[in-house]
Scaffold this motif. Sequence first.
Motif, PDB file in Angstrom:
ATOM      1  N   MET A  26      47.385 -51.234  -2.515  1.00  0.00           N
ATOM      2  CA  MET A  26      48.160 -51.142  -1.281  1.00  0.00           C
ATOM      3  C   MET A  26      49.587 -50.663  -1.564  1.00  0.00           C
ATOM      4  O   MET A  26      50.187 -49.962  -0.748  1.00  0.00           O
ATOM      5  CB  MET A  26      48.172 -52.495  -0.575  1.00  0.00           C
ATOM      6  CG  MET A  26      46.777 -52.903  -0.084  1.00  0.00           C
ATOM      7  SD  MET A  26      46.700 -54.578   0.604  1.00  0.00           S
ATOM      8  CE  MET A  26      47.617 -54.346   2.125  1.00  0.00           C
ATOM      9  N   LEU A  27      50.123 -51.001  -2.728  1.00  0.00           N
ATOM     10  CA  LEU A  27      51.445 -50.498  -3.104  1.00  0.00           C
ATOM     11  C   LEU A  27      51.395 -48.988  -3.295  1.00  0.00           C
ATOM     12  O   LEU A  27      52.312 -48.270  -2.875  1.00  0.00           O
ATOM     13  CB  LEU A  27      51.925 -51.177  -4.388  1.00  0.00           C
ATOM     14  CG  LEU A  27      53.246 -50.671  -4.965  1.00  0.00           C
ATOM     15  CD1 LEU A  27      54.392 -50.840  -3.983  1.00  0.00           C
ATOM     16  CD2 LEU A  27      53.565 -51.371  -6.288  1.00  0.00           C
ATOM     17  N   ALA A  28      50.344 -48.484  -3.923  1.00  0.00           N
ATOM     18  CA  ALA A  28      50.204 -47.037  -4.092  1.00  0.00           C
ATOM     19  C   ALA A  28      50.121 -46.339  -2.741  1.00  0.00           C
ATOM     20  O   ALA A  28      50.733 -45.278  -2.538  1.00  0.00           O
ATOM     21  CB  ALA A  28      48.972 -46.725  -4.929  1.00  0.00           C
ATOM     22  N   GLN A  29      49.386 -46.917  -1.819  1.00  0.00           N
ATOM     23  CA  GLN A  29      49.292 -46.337  -0.472  1.00  0.00           C
ATOM     24  C   GLN A  29      50.666 -46.332   0.198  1.00  0.00           C
ATOM     25  O   GLN A  29      51.057 -45.338   0.830  1.00  0.00           O
ATOM     26  CB  GLN A  29      48.303 -47.139   0.373  1.00  0.00           C
ATOM     27  CG  GLN A  29      46.853 -46.954  -0.034  1.00  0.00           C
ATOM     28  CD  GLN A  29      45.913 -47.779   0.823  1.00  0.00           C
ATOM     29  OE1 GLN A  29      46.229 -48.916   1.213  1.00  0.00           O
ATOM     30  NE2 GLN A  29      44.744 -47.239   1.130  1.00  0.00           N
ATOM     31  N   ALA A  30      51.403 -47.437   0.052  1.00  0.00           N
ATOM     32  CA  ALA A  30      52.743 -47.507   0.646  1.00  0.00           C
ATOM     33  C   ALA A  30      53.666 -46.483   0.002  1.00  0.00           C
ATOM     34  O   ALA A  30      54.453 -45.813   0.685  1.00  0.00           O
ATOM     35  CB  ALA A  30      53.314 -48.923   0.477  1.00  0.00           C
ATOM     36  N   GLY A  31      53.582 -46.337  -1.328  1.00  0.00           N
ATOM     37  CA  GLY A  31      54.407 -45.361  -2.015  1.00  0.00           C
ATOM     38  C   GLY A  31      54.159 -43.951  -1.521  1.00  0.00           C
ATOM     39  O   GLY A  31      55.087 -43.152  -1.355  1.00  0.00           O
ATOM     40  N   GLU A  32      52.900 -43.634  -1.272  1.00  0.00           N
ATOM     41  CA  GLU A  32      52.561 -42.313  -0.741  1.00  0.00           C
ATOM     42  C   GLU A  32      53.172 -42.115   0.644  1.00  0.00           C
ATOM     43  O   GLU A  32      53.758 -41.071   0.935  1.00  0.00           O
ATOM     44  CB  GLU A  32      51.042 -42.173  -0.675  1.00  0.00           C
ATOM     45  CG  GLU A  32      50.565 -40.853  -0.123  1.00  0.00           C
ATOM     46  CD  GLU A  32      49.056 -40.676  -0.278  1.00  0.00           C
ATOM     47  OE1 GLU A  32      48.654 -39.905  -1.147  1.00  0.00           O
ATOM     48  OE2 GLU A  32      48.305 -41.326   0.475  1.00  0.00           O
ATOM     49  N   THR A  33      53.036 -43.108   1.498  1.00  0.00           N
ATOM     50  CA  THR A  33      53.575 -43.030   2.858  1.00  0.00           C
ATOM     51  C   THR A  33      55.096 -42.913   2.852  1.00  0.00           C
ATOM     52  O   THR A  33      55.679 -42.191   3.669  1.00  0.00           O
ATOM     53  CB  THR A  33      53.158 -44.266   3.668  1.00  0.00           C
ATOM     54  OG1 THR A  33      51.732 -44.335   3.733  1.00  0.00           O
ATOM     55  CG2 THR A  33      53.718 -44.227   5.078  1.00  0.00           C
ATOM     56  N   LEU A  34      55.739 -43.595   1.900  1.00  0.00           N
ATOM     57  CA  LEU A  34      57.201 -43.640   1.866  1.00  0.00           C
ATOM     58  C   LEU A  34      57.836 -42.420   1.209  1.00  0.00           C
ATOM     59  O   LEU A  34      59.037 -42.208   1.339  1.00  0.00           O
ATOM     60  CB  LEU A  34      57.661 -44.904   1.128  1.00  0.00           C
ATOM     61  CG  LEU A  34      57.365 -46.237   1.834  1.00  0.00           C
ATOM     62  CD1 LEU A  34      57.621 -47.404   0.886  1.00  0.00           C
ATOM     63  CD2 LEU A  34      58.194 -46.378   3.101  1.00  0.00           C
ATOM     64  N   GLY A  35      57.045 -41.627   0.481  1.00  0.00           N
ATOM     65  CA  GLY A  35      57.587 -40.417  -0.124  1.00  0.00           C
ATOM     66  C   GLY A  35      57.882 -40.499  -1.599  1.00  0.00           C
ATOM     67  O   GLY A  35      58.564 -39.618  -2.148  1.00  0.00           O
ATOM     68  N   TYR A  36      57.388 -41.533  -2.281  1.00  0.00           N
ATOM     69  CA  TYR A  36      57.553 -41.595  -3.730  1.00  0.00           C
ATOM     70  C   TYR A  36      56.698 -40.516  -4.387  1.00  0.00           C
ATOM     71  O   TYR A  36      55.597 -40.211  -3.922  1.00  0.00           O
ATOM     72  CB  TYR A  36      57.181 -42.983  -4.247  1.00  0.00           C
ATOM     73  CG  TYR A  36      58.251 -44.008  -3.960  1.00  0.00           C
ATOM     74  CD1 TYR A  36      59.262 -44.272  -4.877  1.00  0.00           C
ATOM     75  CD2 TYR A  36      58.273 -44.697  -2.741  1.00  0.00           C
ATOM     76  CE1 TYR A  36      60.260 -45.201  -4.614  1.00  0.00           C
ATOM     77  CE2 TYR A  36      59.266 -45.623  -2.463  1.00  0.00           C
ATOM     78  CZ  TYR A  36      60.256 -45.869  -3.399  1.00  0.00           C
ATOM     79  OH  TYR A  36      61.248 -46.776  -3.114  1.00  0.00           O
ATOM     80  N   LYS A  37      57.205 -39.953  -5.470  1.00  0.00           N
ATOM     81  CA  LYS A  37      56.531 -38.812  -6.091  1.00  0.00           C
ATOM     82  C   LYS A  37      55.259 -39.211  -6.811  1.00  0.00           C
ATOM     83  O   LYS A  37      54.241 -38.522  -6.727  1.00  0.00           O
ATOM     84  CB  LYS A  37      57.461 -38.103  -7.077  1.00  0.00           C
ATOM     85  CG  LYS A  37      56.812 -36.884  -7.722  1.00  0.00           C
ATOM     86  CD  LYS A  37      57.785 -36.098  -8.547  1.00  0.00           C
ATOM     87  CE  LYS A  37      57.117 -34.902  -9.200  1.00  0.00           C
ATOM     88  NZ  LYS A  37      56.570 -33.943  -8.223  1.00  0.00           N
ATOM     89  N   ARG A  38      55.319 -40.315  -7.566  1.00  0.00           N
ATOM     90  CA  ARG A  38      54.144 -40.705  -8.338  1.00  0.00           C
ATOM     91  C   ARG A  38      54.036 -42.220  -8.418  1.00  0.00           C
ATOM     92  O   ARG A  38      55.019 -42.951  -8.263  1.00  0.00           O
ATOM     93  CB  ARG A  38      54.168 -40.076  -9.738  1.00  0.00           C
ATOM     94  CG  ARG A  38      55.259 -40.537 -10.654  1.00  0.00           C
ATOM     95  CD  ARG A  38      55.291 -39.716 -11.958  1.00  0.00           C
ATOM     96  NE  ARG A  38      56.183 -38.563 -11.820  1.00  0.00           N
ATOM     97  CZ  ARG A  38      55.832 -37.308 -12.020  1.00  0.00           C
ATOM     98  NH1 ARG A  38      54.598 -37.006 -12.355  1.00  0.00           N
ATOM     99  NH2 ARG A  38      56.716 -36.325 -11.881  1.00  0.00           N
ATOM    100  N   TYR A  39      52.833 -42.672  -8.650  1.00  0.00           N
ATOM    101  CA  TYR A  39      52.535 -44.091  -8.851  1.00  0.00           C
ATOM    102  C   TYR A  39      51.807 -44.210 -10.182  1.00  0.00           C
ATOM    103  O   TYR A  39      50.764 -43.584 -10.391  1.00  0.00           O
ATOM    104  CB  TYR A  39      51.644 -44.627  -7.718  1.00  0.00           C
ATOM    105  CG  TYR A  39      51.025 -45.982  -8.025  1.00  0.00           C
ATOM    106  CD1 TYR A  39      51.618 -47.161  -7.588  1.00  0.00           C
ATOM    107  CD2 TYR A  39      49.834 -46.071  -8.752  1.00  0.00           C
ATOM    108  CE1 TYR A  39      51.053 -48.394  -7.877  1.00  0.00           C
ATOM    109  CE2 TYR A  39      49.269 -47.304  -9.038  1.00  0.00           C
ATOM    110  CZ  TYR A  39      49.879 -48.456  -8.609  1.00  0.00           C
ATOM    111  OH  TYR A  39      49.324 -49.678  -8.907  1.00  0.00           O
TER     112      TYR A  39
END
Length: 339
Positions: A26-39
């Motif tokens: 779920m953190l990876a999904q949030a990171g994608e939504t928020l605009g983080y480049k990589r997880y």
Amino acid sequence: MRLSILDQAPISTNQTPQEALQESMMLAQAGETLGYKRYWIAEHHDLPGLACSAPEVMLGYIGANTKKIRIGSGAVLLPHYKPYKVAEVYNMLATLFPGRIDIGIGRAPGGSAEATDALSDNFLQQVWNMPNSVQDLLYFLDNDIPPEHSHAKVSASPVPKESPMPWLLGTSKKSGLLAAEKGLSYVFGQFMSDQDGSAIIKQYRDHFKPRKQIDTPQVIVTVIAVCAETSEKAEEIALSSLVWGLQRKRGEGQKGVPSILEAKEYLRNERIDLHEEKKQGMIIGNPEQVKESLLELQIRYTADEIMIVTITHSPLDRIQSYKLIAEEFGLKPNDHREP
């Protein structure tokens, strides 16, 4: 500035390992939504409170539940494994998730001496052999093995259209020089080091030798940060991580990341002042303060990207911390497939 996420898959005292791994997805999904480049997700072995011993398994799960964010290991602990098998695994992931796979390479044991002995033979010998192992891994990832190599007739199938992007992780001049020599992008683990990172990174850039897949040096600096709406709230949330770190140094903390109340009770019972502990390279504050600290870090280390580790007891606090930082930097979701 580019921002990314490093997840150690922490287990809180009220969680099962399954729940912790679900929160990682779920953190990876949030990171994608928020605009983080990589997880990226880390590899640890038999360390209480950390759930991920096999990043390659989690990346298959995370890749299937995200669409664009780059995903990878932080790191594959290469002395435990044969380079050929590592290349096969990450080529497989790159085939399933084209243009999205990173492979961070490290040489730490990732656990106790007993776990290391159970996992691999001759670990220290393989640490000394790290430069050769890295080179062999690159041969397999590039599908470009010299004819004189003992494995010249072998390919790491399936061979993807776009190879995984290799990075070397480290905290020393030795790791920086190895990355430079092999033409690899470099990740400096600031949160694990008391070394002069700026000197290490300068040395890496000065000695960098381009290779076919990367012609300019690239640097990520990894740091621990906790952000909340106010600095007071951030300080309170960070108690869980700070106390857990202290507990692990004392050989405690087997139950996982304590709640804020558990952390306060521990400090009270043990009569501990965390004032000095908070100075160990951890960024804690409101969005403006955290942004200022991260920008200072970027300038000091000439970093192309900052990768953030955030450990909290509450998964909601962790996602909120990343959300506030993303909003303060004005991150926007986009196609992250470029390396």
